[in-house]
Design an enzyme around this catalytic site. Structure first.
Site, PDB file in Angstrom:
ATOM      1  N   ASP A  68      -2.637   4.793  -2.600  1.00  0.00           N
ATOM      2  CA  ASP A  68      -3.590   5.515  -1.765  1.00  0.00           C
ATOM      3  C   ASP A  68      -3.985   6.849  -2.428  1.00  0.00           C
ATOM      4  OD1 ASP A  68      -4.811   5.591   0.952  1.00  0.00           O
ATOM      5  OD2 ASP A  68      -3.593   7.399   1.195  1.00  0.00           O
TER       6      ASP A  68
ATOM      7  N   ASP B 150       0.861  -1.170   0.000  1.00  0.00           N
ATOM      8  CA  ASP B 150       0.000   0.000   0.000  1.00  0.00           C
ATOM      9  C   ASP B 150       0.904   1.228   0.000  1.00  0.00           C
ATOM     10  OD1 ASP B 150      -2.078   1.821   0.523  1.00  0.00           O
ATOM     11  OD2 ASP B 150      -3.125   0.356   1.788  1.00  0.00           O
TER      12      ASP B 150
ATOM     13  N   GLU C 246      -6.574   3.939  -5.592  1.00  0.00           N
ATOM     14  CA  GLU C 246      -7.742   4.379  -4.833  1.00  0.00           C
ATOM     15  C   GLU C 246      -8.119   5.776  -5.314  1.00  0.00           C
ATOM     16  OE1 GLU C 246      -9.267   5.024  -0.259  1.00  0.00           O
ATOM     17  OE2 GLU C 246      -7.379   5.885  -0.929  1.00  0.00           O
TER      18      GLU C 246
ATOM     19  N   HIS D 214     -10.807  -1.313   5.081  1.00  0.00           N
ATOM     20  CA  HIS D 214     -10.502  -0.808   6.427  1.00  0.00           C
ATOM     21  C   HIS D 214     -11.086   0.580   6.692  1.00  0.00           C
ATOM     22  CE1 HIS D 214      -7.751   1.014   3.693  1.00  0.00           C
ATOM     23  NE2 HIS D 214      -7.406   1.886   4.608  1.00  0.00           N
ATOM     24  N   ASP D 215     -11.719   1.194   5.695  1.00  0.00           N
ATOM     25  CA  ASP D 215     -12.338   2.504   5.894  1.00  0.00           C
ATOM     26  C   ASP D 215     -13.862   2.401   5.965  1.00  0.00           C
ATOM     27  OD1 ASP D 215      -9.875   3.830   5.729  1.00  0.00           O
ATOM     28  OD2 ASP D 215     -10.028   4.065   3.556  1.00  0.00           O
TER      29      ASP D 215
HETATM   30  O1  TEU Z   1      -8.549   6.759   2.282  1.00  0.00           O
HETATM   31  C1  TEU Z   1      -8.977   7.805   1.499  1.00  0.00           C
HETATM   32  C2  TEU Z   1     -10.337   8.363   1.779  1.00  0.00           C
HETATM   33  O2  TEU Z   1     -10.637   9.464   1.381  1.00  0.00           O
HETATM   34  C3  TEU Z   1     -11.351   7.622   2.515  1.00  0.00           C
HETATM   35  O3  TEU Z   1     -11.696   6.383   2.273  1.00  0.00           O
HETATM   36  C4  TEU Z   1     -11.543   8.170   3.869  1.00  0.00           C
HETATM   37  O4  TEU Z   1     -11.015   7.342   4.855  1.00  0.00           O
HETATM   38  C5  TEU Z   1     -13.007   8.343   4.074  1.00  0.00           C
HETATM   39  O5  TEU Z   1     -13.510   9.067   3.022  1.00  0.00           O
HETATM   40  C6  TEU Z   1     -13.256   9.101   5.321  1.00  0.00           C
HETATM   41  O6  TEU Z   1     -14.627   9.271   5.459  1.00  0.00           O
HETATM   42  C7  TEU Z   1      -7.203   6.417   2.264  1.00  0.00           C
HETATM   43  C8  TEU Z   1      -6.958   5.279   3.222  1.00  0.00           C
HETATM   44  O7  TEU Z   1      -7.648   4.147   2.781  1.00  0.00           O
HETATM   45  C9  TEU Z   1      -7.326   5.710   4.594  1.00  0.00           C
HETATM   46  O8  TEU Z   1      -7.235   4.667   5.540  1.00  0.00           O
HETATM   47  C10 TEU Z   1      -6.432   6.852   4.978  1.00  0.00           C
HETATM   48  O9  TEU Z   1      -6.836   7.369   6.198  1.00  0.00           O
HETATM   49  C11 TEU Z   1      -6.475   7.973   3.923  1.00  0.00           C
HETATM   50  O10 TEU Z   1      -6.356   7.485   2.598  1.00  0.00           O
HETATM   51  C12 TEU Z   1      -5.312   8.913   4.116  1.00  0.00           C
HETATM   52  O11 TEU Z   1      -4.120   8.309   3.756  1.00  0.00           O
END
Ligand code: TEU
Length: 535
Positions: A189, A94, A241, A315-316
């Site tokens: 990411d 990642d 992503e 994980h989000d």
């Molecule tokens: O996530 C990006 C992101 O914008 C989202 O999925 C966010 O966590 C969500 O919209 C919040 O409501 C990525 C990663 O997957 C996440 O875990 C990180 O926190 C984020 O980037 C920052 O690196």
């Protein structure tokens, strides 16, 4: 192409602890490689394991070249890569290249006044009104410098300036370093946020995202990254992503002709329970909206011969089985079957294969996620604590991060420590890995079947897709077709039984989450039933 592969996402912190610090580690993953191989997955995506202050669980990287001692050593990583390959699987890393931690030496030098490193980030004399994705302003003031810096996420995650060629070269160096170590997959990411304007202006219409989402040079940067790094190797799977993107842009990122990314994550289908697009306002999910989104994305991707990723969990996100279902076997298997057998690349998120439900925490003390803690404070202005806790129960990212329940020993076999870093799910319906493995009709064994279909059946990996009954209030129905073989795939998203009429009932049942043995022309679908028929 990766249309016959299955990716399994590991959240290392919550997978398995072997050194007793309450957090999962690399040796924990190594100890469960048999489990993963038997599930039938091909690529293991590990969320970031690099040295990090862990303010955002590793998405705030301090050293892109080293394993965080929390997870083990560089030798543990080498062992993991080697043992994974011995089983015919690969590791996907990642890469958080949109921003670094403010603890990174580059940022520290910038703070000390070094102009060269200030150009690695976005330091400005004045701030504008853009909002951070985790709440509050996207600009942080640094008193010693009398400057602000941009952070689209937490204030300890400073955005990197990709327009600076030195930054770009450093990032390529990192990716190449890991390719040389044998990494054959990358998840990038928030990679569509990497191109920002050089001058910032207030956003009078929104939170600033229209100025940096799919920015002017995003495709060009990715094309250059591809050519300078993973594009030079065979068989590297990449997934980008994409935050708040559009179909038109997504198709460009994933189109093999453009040499950017292998596949993409988009999140439109996971916002169908946001009230007025607000994540923190609860609403039941809207199946019609979900279907309309899936249909348009599937067809657009198919038209351009590109691949989208197929997922409902990560994980989000809260757990899909709790969010779109009722934590039952039937709901878990229907959701999996419906998503995984579409056209694209399936992703399984750890715990999903055993039907792990949401966290069901009842106190703020149980939460760790920075976004949840920030919003707990922000929402206090307008809501009572009980109301906020109810929202977090449905929406917190910690729902998807609770540790894996392996068996019924202490802390469900996740850790010997008295304090797992995050409490385990409080659900009463939870089934452990051990229970799943013992029961031949478990969710785990259903996922095994799905993975086998993905690997062995051309209809699933290579077939085209078209949708039927597009406006049906409770069913999502589609047809996959390859050469002269056709599968009809019917999914009941609700608890009520539904009548369905087949054109003929001579078909063969390919997959079902009930014990249906034969077909009748007109029949009733059971609650959360999924049924795949070869026509
Ligand atoms: O996530 C990006 C992101 O914008 C989202 O999925 C966010 O966590 C969500 O919209 C919040 O409501 C990525 C990663 O997957 C996440 O875990 C990180 O926190 C984020 O980037 C920052 O690196």
């Amino acid at each position: 192409m990766f249309n016959d592969k299955v990716v399994y996402q590991i959240y290392p912190k919550s997978f398995k602890d072997t050194n007793g610090n309450g957090m999962g580690d690399l040796q924990g993953i190594i100890s469960e490689l048999d489990y993963l191989e038997n599930l039938g997955v091909d690529i293991l995506w590990l969320t970031p394991i690099f040295i990090s202050p862990q303010n955002d669980n590793g998405y705030d990287v301090e050293d892109y070249y080293k394993v965080d001692p929390l997870f083990g050593t560089d030798e543990d990583l080498e062992e993991l890569i080697k043992k994974t390959k011995e089983r015919g699987m690969e590791i996907m890393f990642d890469m958080v290249l949109n921003h670094s931690s403010t603890a990174h030496p580059w940022f520290q030098k910038a703070l000390a006044g070094d102009k060269k490193y200030q150009d690695y980030y976005f330091f400005t004399k004045e701030s504008v009104n853009w909002q951070s994705k985790f709440g509050g302003s996207a600009f942080e003031y640094v008193e010693e410098l009398d400057l602000y810096y941009l952070h689209l996420f937490d204030k300890t995650q400073a955005d990197l300036n990709w327009a600076n060629d030195e930054v770009f070269q450093e990032l390529c160096k990192i990716v190449n370093f890991w390719l040389e170590k044998g990494i054959r997959g990358f998840r990038f990411d928030v990679i569509n946020l990497i191109s920002k304007p050089q001058d910032f202006e207030d956003d009078l219409e929104g939170d600033g995202r229209r100025f940096y989402t799919d920015g002017r040079h995003a495709h060009e940067y990715l094309h250059r990254l591809n050519n300078a790094t993973f594009g030079r190797y065979d068989g590297v799977m990449t997934v980008g992503e994409l935050s708040s993107t559009s179909i038109e842009e997504a198709v460009k990122y994933a189109n093999p002709k453009n040499e950017e990314l292998g596949t993409i994550f988009n999140f439109h289908h996971l916002k169908v329970d946001y009230k007025n697009s607000d994540k923190w306002a609860l609403k039941d999910f809207d199946l019609q909206e979900f279907k309309d989104i899936m249909i348009s994305w599937q067809l657009a991707m198919q038209e351009e011969d590109t691949l989208m990723s197929l997922f409902l969990n990560n994980h989000d996100q809260p757990r899909a089985v709790s969010r779109f279902g009722d934590d039952s076997y039937e709901a878990a298997t229907m959701l999996a079957s419906c998503m995984q057998l579409m056209r694209g690349v399936p992703f399984i998120y750890q715990g999903e294969e055993i039907g792990l439900p949401n966290a069901y925490f009842v106190t703020i003390k149980d939460y760790r996620d920075i976004e949840s803690l920030n919003y707990f404070k922000i929402l206090k202005d307008t809501l009572s604590e009980a109301e906020i806790l109810k929202i977090l129960q449905a929406r917190s990212r910690d729902n998807g991060r609770t540790p894996m329940p392996w068996n019924h020993s202490k802390n469900y076999g996740f850790t010997n420590s008295n304090e797992p870093w995050l409490p385990l799910s409080k659900s009463d319906d939870l089934k452990t890995v051990e229970e799943n493995l013992k029961d031949s009709n478990s969710i785990y064994h259903f996922y095994q079947k799905l993975n086998k279909l993905r690997h062995e059946d051309d209809v699933i990996s290579k077939g085209s897709i078209r949708f039927l009954n597009e406006n049906h209030p409770s069913l999502l129905v589609y047809i996959r077709k390859y050469e002269n073989k056709e599968y009809l795939h019917i999914n009941n998203f609700y608890k009520d039984e539904v009548d369905y009429e087949l054109i003929n009932n001579n078909g063969r049942i390919v997959l079902n989450n009930y014990k249906r043995k034969s077909l009748e022309k007109t029949f009733q679908l059971s609650p959360y039933e999924t049924l795949v028929i070869e026509l």
